[in-house]
Design a protein around this motif. Structure first.
Motif, PDB file in Angstrom:
ATOM      1  N   ALA A 668       0.857  -1.114   0.066  1.00 17.36           N
ATOM      2  CA  ALA A 668      -0.044   0.033  -0.092  1.00 17.36           C
ATOM      3  C   ALA A 668       0.746   1.123  -0.030  1.00 17.36           C
ATOM      4  O   ALA A 668       0.636   2.208  -0.787  1.00 17.36           O
ATOM      5  N   ILE A 669       1.954   1.217   0.712  1.00 23.20           N
ATOM      6  CA  ILE A 669       2.992   2.477   0.817  1.00 23.20           C
ATOM      7  C   ILE A 669       3.679   2.316  -0.699  1.00 23.20           C
ATOM      8  O   ILE A 669       3.761   3.622  -1.155  1.00 23.20           O
ATOM      9  N   ARG A 670       3.978   1.435  -1.268  1.00 24.14           N
ATOM     10  CA  ARG A 670       4.425   1.625  -2.716  1.00 24.14           C
ATOM     11  C   ARG A 670       3.426   2.187  -3.521  1.00 24.14           C
ATOM     12  O   ARG A 670       3.807   3.038  -4.469  1.00 24.14           O
ATOM     13  N   THR A 671       2.058   1.722  -3.331  1.00 20.65           N
ATOM     14  CA  THR A 671       1.321   2.328  -4.419  1.00 20.65           C
ATOM     15  C   THR A 671       0.998   4.069  -4.058  1.00 20.65           C
ATOM     16  O   THR A 671       0.871   4.767  -5.007  1.00 20.65           O
ATOM     17  N   ALA A 672       0.883   4.453  -2.737  1.00 19.14           N
ATOM     18  CA  ALA A 672       0.918   5.561  -2.251  1.00 19.14           C
ATOM     19  C   ALA A 672       2.142   6.494  -2.764  1.00 19.14           C
ATOM     20  O   ALA A 672       1.898   7.672  -3.373  1.00 19.14           O
ATOM     21  N   ALA A 673       3.318   5.798  -2.987  1.00 21.57           N
ATOM     22  CA  ALA A 673       4.588   6.491  -3.170  1.00 21.57           C
ATOM     23  C   ALA A 673       4.461   6.743  -4.635  1.00 21.57           C
ATOM     24  O   ALA A 673       4.992   7.950  -5.411  1.00 21.57           O
ATOM     25  N   VAL A 674       4.155   5.709  -5.479  1.00 20.51           N
ATOM     26  CA  VAL A 674       3.930   5.632  -7.033  1.00 20.51           C
ATOM     27  C   VAL A 674       3.101   6.718  -7.307  1.00 20.51           C
ATOM     28  O   VAL A 674       3.389   7.438  -8.345  1.00 20.51           O
ATOM     29  N   SER A 675       1.808   6.938  -6.533  1.00 13.94           N
ATOM     30  CA  SER A 675       0.791   7.841  -7.071  1.00 13.94           C
ATOM     31  C   SER A 675       1.213   9.255  -6.850  1.00 13.94           C
ATOM     32  O   SER A 675       0.917  10.070  -7.618  1.00 13.94           O
ATOM     33  N   CYS A 676       1.992   9.336  -5.790  1.00 14.38           N
ATOM     34  CA  CYS A 676       2.703  10.595  -5.442  1.00 14.38           C
ATOM     35  C   CYS A 676       3.616  11.208  -6.696  1.00 14.38           C
ATOM     36  O   CYS A 676       3.704  12.408  -6.752  1.00 14.38           O
ATOM     37  N   LEU A 677       4.584  10.260  -6.944  1.00 17.81           N
ATOM     38  CA  LEU A 677       5.437  10.464  -8.005  1.00 17.81           C
ATOM     39  C   LEU A 677       4.521  10.733  -9.194  1.00 17.81           C
ATOM     40  O   LEU A 677       5.078  11.841 -10.108  1.00 17.81           O
ATOM     41  N   TRP A 678       3.591  10.047  -9.470  1.00 20.48           N
ATOM     42  CA  TRP A 678       2.719  10.411 -10.571  1.00 20.48           C
ATOM     43  C   TRP A 678       2.126  11.915 -10.653  1.00 20.48           C
ATOM     44  O   TRP A 678       2.327  12.559 -11.771  1.00 20.48           O
ATOM     45  N   THR A 713      -0.660   0.117  -8.800  1.00 26.34           N
ATOM     46  CA  THR A 713       0.756   0.233  -8.720  1.00 26.34           C
ATOM     47  C   THR A 713       1.280   0.058  -9.940  1.00 26.34           C
ATOM     48  O   THR A 713       1.969   0.913 -10.647  1.00 26.34           O
ATOM     49  N   ARG A 714       0.795  -1.003 -10.476  1.00 28.16           N
ATOM     50  CA  ARG A 714       1.339  -1.251 -11.772  1.00 28.16           C
ATOM     51  C   ARG A 714       0.749  -0.379 -12.933  1.00 28.16           C
ATOM     52  O   ARG A 714       1.534  -0.203 -13.781  1.00 28.16           O
ATOM     53  N   LEU A 715      -0.451   0.053 -12.899  1.00 32.24           N
ATOM     54  CA  LEU A 715      -0.922   0.953 -13.849  1.00 32.24           C
ATOM     55  C   LEU A 715      -0.484   2.264 -13.746  1.00 32.24           C
ATOM     56  O   LEU A 715       0.159   2.709 -14.799  1.00 32.24           O
ATOM     57  N   VAL A 716      -0.104   2.688 -12.445  1.00 35.15           N
ATOM     58  CA  VAL A 716       0.406   4.143 -12.283  1.00 35.15           C
ATOM     59  C   VAL A 716       1.912   4.030 -13.009  1.00 35.15           C
ATOM     60  O   VAL A 716       2.400   5.079 -13.590  1.00 35.15           O
TER      61      VAL A 716
END
Length: 851
Positions: A668-678, A713-716
């Motif tokens: 979940a944290i990786r998803t949040a970080a990836v979303s933040c980067l996007w 995460t994969r999509l973002v």
């Protein structure tokens, strides 16, 4: 059966001719009273009634009636009260009444009449039946007794024992009409024998109090009025015996009953002989009627109280001389909706307050709802009279209000709030703040905050102004501001701020920082959206009184101090830490002011977003960071200073959190970080060079997240890679560019069609990057491998995927068309449908011709 012998009557020596004639008439009829048959006795009584009525016709001499009636008829009528025949007893009672009304000296017959009535009305033993079984006849006997009181006057005094004995039984009669008549009779007896009644009055109190709760309201009214008269002319000590019963009648559903209590108590306070001894007991009863639901009862109580105060003032004029000669004006800011009581009324309450207050405070916490409501309604009335004299009782009042404000009954809380407002009006802030703030420091509670808010609301602005900073600072203290996350607690905390702002207006500027801290806490901690909205409205009001356009301007003024205090403890934060919640609210609400304090924001985010910190806190902070990055020009980059912290965001915040760690929370944290980067890369604050720098640092991490378990995460990640390639792919070194497409090819086998479509789009961008690079020939083997893999997916079961792959192959065909033709022709016969292969071949053929 022989007829009874005629009674021989000898006229008295002083009898007139009329009297002698009446005596002869009666003597002829009296023998009929001794008849054995009830019809005979009844006929005789009826004949006597006609004879007596003729004897009392207008113009007849009244003196001629007394002697024959009392000497001849009275003894026999009294004996007939015990006749077996009910009709005869009724006629006998009627004739006794006729005689009493017309005899010129009715007192002469009292020695014989009253004992006889007592014998017929008084029950010798409670377990035995009543001597007179007929209800209507008992009513007639009580009416006869009442007539004797009215006509006999003070001559009844020697026969008080008999009268009281009859009334004690009649007051408990099963027949409601008898009880009502008995009450009026008791009052008549008290008025008739004022000098002697006090010796017997107490014996009537017991039966009266047993009857005061009778089911018929008219009986209850009669009992109350009779009790008033009995005690007025009797023994004042009986007041103590009836107080609790009268207090109970103030809860009566019938207004007439409450009106009767009010009138009687007011009458006692005006004319009871030893009323000064009972002021502290009777005053609360009368003042309780000030809050009655019926206007008539309230009017009666108000009118009586004014008379009582004026009378007491006149009686104590010497004692009040200075206060009368130099009358003090009403206190400043006296409640406009209230009429100030007279000096006498105020003095009465003040002088008795120490005796009354403990009982009131005890009743406010009684287990009976009605008692609590009445006591709570009485308290503001007392405080309105006592004015600044309540200061000496303030501690017990505040302690009671704090406890009573926890009541589930809204009427109790409402009255207590009104009482607290009056404390603010009449008591100096130095005094009440010392007590209330100490109370909150010891044990913060919703009720304590409600009391403080109410006191502030009632306090005049000019007297409260010097204490604004003290109040605001205390409210912002951790033990109060963060004392509870309960919505009721927070609501009452908000009431304190609202009250302070509404009363002091512009003066609140000196404490706006502390008030903002309180409001931030409420918005951060509250789980109720409505409460958060109220806090925001109060923030807007605070901005209005400070004469700034909006609450965001308040943040411009105080955001530095706010974040300096909040971030000081960031090393101890968890997801539930109040400073973290406040920090989040500031970042979201402060708008452009955030860009002024980046030196507090990003170092705090860096420290709190390390892999060793609370994972749930990291999730929350990434969500906040994504939110502010969506509008960077209105938040973090409002001052154009964000670029100075970009490296920190990329290297110290995003990169560590993009690394793979086991577990769902880590995912979940990786998803949040990836979303933040996007959000960061898709915003307009980064230059192409900055995106390229980010790409060089984070591309390996992003490629790794393409394998993540989370579809999001994969999509973002696909979108981020696409962004990187579009922005700086043409400048990437070939070895780094070649590392990209194998990861994208894997995503064409993803379980999610959205990810597969995104991967196809990135491959399209990747082929364009190859096409624009200088050494295309070095990519031939990689591109040929890519062709083969894409041709496999050109036969995908999903039409959308086939269309997307076809577009990728068309774009890539310009690189090595001959290779693609050979690869396509080699697999066309293996596809379930050759349509897409043929379309691809036709496209390449058309392209070749065009060239």
């Amino acid at each position: 059966m022989a007829a009874p012998a005629e009674v021989q009557v000898v006229a008295g020596p002083s009898e007139t001719a009329e009297a002698a004639e009446l005596s002869r008439t009666l003597s002829r009829l009296l023998p009929g009273l001794e008849a054995e048959s009830k019809q005979g006795r009844r006929r005789a009584l009826e004949a006597l009634e006609r004879a007596l009525e003729e004897a009392v016709e207008p113009g007849a001499d009244p003196a001629a009636f007394q002697g024959p009636w009392a000497r001849l008829l009275l003894p026999r009528l009294l004996r007939l009260l015990t006749d077996p025949a009910e009709g005869c007893r009724t006629l006998a009672a009627r004739l006794l009444g006729l005689g009493l009304r017309h005899a010129p000296r009715p007192r002469d017959v009292l020695p014989r009449l009253l004992p006889a009535l007592a014998a017929r009305l008084a029950r010798p033993d409670p377990s035995r039946p009543l001597p007179e079984p007929c209800e209507e006849l008992r009513l007639a006997l009580v009416q006869l007794l009442r007539l004797a009181m009215d006509l006999g006057g003070v001559e009844v005094a020697p026969h008080l024992d008999d009268a009281v004995r009859a009334l004690r039984s009649a007051l408990l009669d099963p027949f409601a009409a008898v009880r009502r008549e008995s009450c009026e009779c008791a009052a008549a007896l008290a008025r008739a024998t004022p000098e002697h009644f006090h010796m017997q009055s107490e014996s009537l109190i017991g039966p009266l109090m047993q009857t005061i709760s009778h089911q018929h309201w008219k009986v209850r009214v009669a009992v109350i009025e009779a009790t008033g008269t009995v005690i007025q002319f009797g023994n004042g000590n009986s007041v103590d015996d009836v107080l609790s019963h009268f207090a109970q009648r103030l809860f009566d559903d019938v207004p007439q009953v409450r009106q009767a209590v009010t009138s009687v108590v007011g009458g006692w306070l005006l004319s009871l002989r030893d009323r000064y001894s009972f002021f502290h007991k009777l005053t609360p009863l009368l003042l309780s009627s000030f809050s009655d639901s019926m206007p008539e009862v309230r009017q009666t109580a108000t009118s009586l109280w004014e008379k009582i105060g004026l009378q007491w003032q006149e009686e104590n004029e010497a004692d009040l001389k200075d206060k009368l000669d130099f009358a003090s004006p009403p206190p400043p800011h006296y409640p406009v909706q209230e009429c100030r009581p007279s000096l006498g009324c105020r003095e009465l309450v003040f002088r008795n307050l120490s005796k009354v207050l403990p009982a009131i405070c005890r009743d406010i916490t009684d287990w009976v709802v009605g008692t609590r409501v009445k006591a709570a309604q009485l308290l503001p009335v007392l405080l309105l009279h006592a004015e600044d004299h309540i200061t000496q009782h303030l501690e017990i009042i505040l302690r009671t209000l704090k406890q009573a404000c926890t009541d589930e009954e809204k009427a109790v809380v409402s009255s207590c709030v009104r009482a607290a407002e009056l404390i603010g009006t009449f008591v100096s802030p130095e005094v009440f703040l010392k007590l209330i703030l100490a109370m909150l420091k010891k044990a913060p509670s919703p009720s304590g905050l409600l009391v403080l808010a109410s006191v502030i609301r009632g306090c005049p602005r000019d007297t409260l102004q010097p204490h604004i900073k003290v109040i605001a600072t205390e409210l912002a203290q951790e033990h109060i501001c963060e004392g509870s996350e309960n919505d009721l607690y927070l609501e009452h905390l908000l009431l304190c701020v609202e009250a302070l702002v509404s009363v002091c207006r512009e003066d609140c500027c000196v404490a706006s920082l502390q008030l903002m801290e309180v409001l931030l806490t409420i918005m951060a901690v509250s789980r109720a959206m409505a409460l958060g909205n109220k806090a925001q409205k109060t923030m807007d009001t605070l901005a209005e009184v400070e004469d700034v356009p909006s609450s965001q301007d308040l943040y411009h003024k105080h955001v530095g101090a706010l974040l300096e205090r909040l971030t000081a403890s960031h090393g101890e934060w968890t997801v539930h830490s109040v400073p973290l919640l406040q920090f989040s609210i500031v970042l979201i609400q402060a708008g452009p002011a955030v860009g002024e304090v980046l030196q507090h924001v990003f170092p705090t985010l860096r420290a709190c977003l390390q892999p060793t910190t609370d994972p749930h806190m990291r999730l929350k902070l990434f969500s906040i960071l994504s939110t502010v990055l969506l509008r960077p020009k209105d938040t973090v980059d409002s001052q154009g200073q964000f670029h100075a912290y970009l490296e920190m965001v990329v290297n110290d915040i995003l990169a560590p959190n993009l690394q793979w760690h086991a577990g769902k929370t880590a995912a979940a944290i990786r998803t949040a970080a990836v979303s933040c980067l996007w959000v960061l890369t898709s915003s307009d604050i980064l230059s192409a060079k900055q995106v390229q720098e980010i790409q060089e640092t984070l591309m390996p991490h992003v490629l790794a997240t393409l394998e993540d378990d989370s579809q999001t995460t994969r999509l973002v990640s696909c979108r981020i890679v696409n962004m990187f390639l579009k922005t700086s792919g043409h400048t990437m070194e070939s070895d780094r560019l070649l590392k990209v497409y194998p990861e994208l090819l894997k995503r064409l086998d993803d379980v999610s069609n959205d990810v597969r479509m995104a991967a196809a789009s990135v491959l399209l961008t990747w082929l364009k990057c190859v096409q624009s690079s200088d050494g295309k020939s070095s990519y031939q083997s990689s591109v040929q491998f890519l062709y083969r893999e894409l041709l496999v997916h050109l036969d995908d079961p999903e039409c959308t995927i086939q269309d997307a792959v076809l577009e990728v192959l068309k774009e890539g065909s310009v690189l090595f068309p001959d290779v693609l033709v050979r690869e396509t022709e080699a697999v066309v016969h293996k596809h379930r449908s050759a349509t897409y292969c043929e379309q691809l071949l036709q496209h390449m053929q058309a392209t070749a011709i065009a060239q």
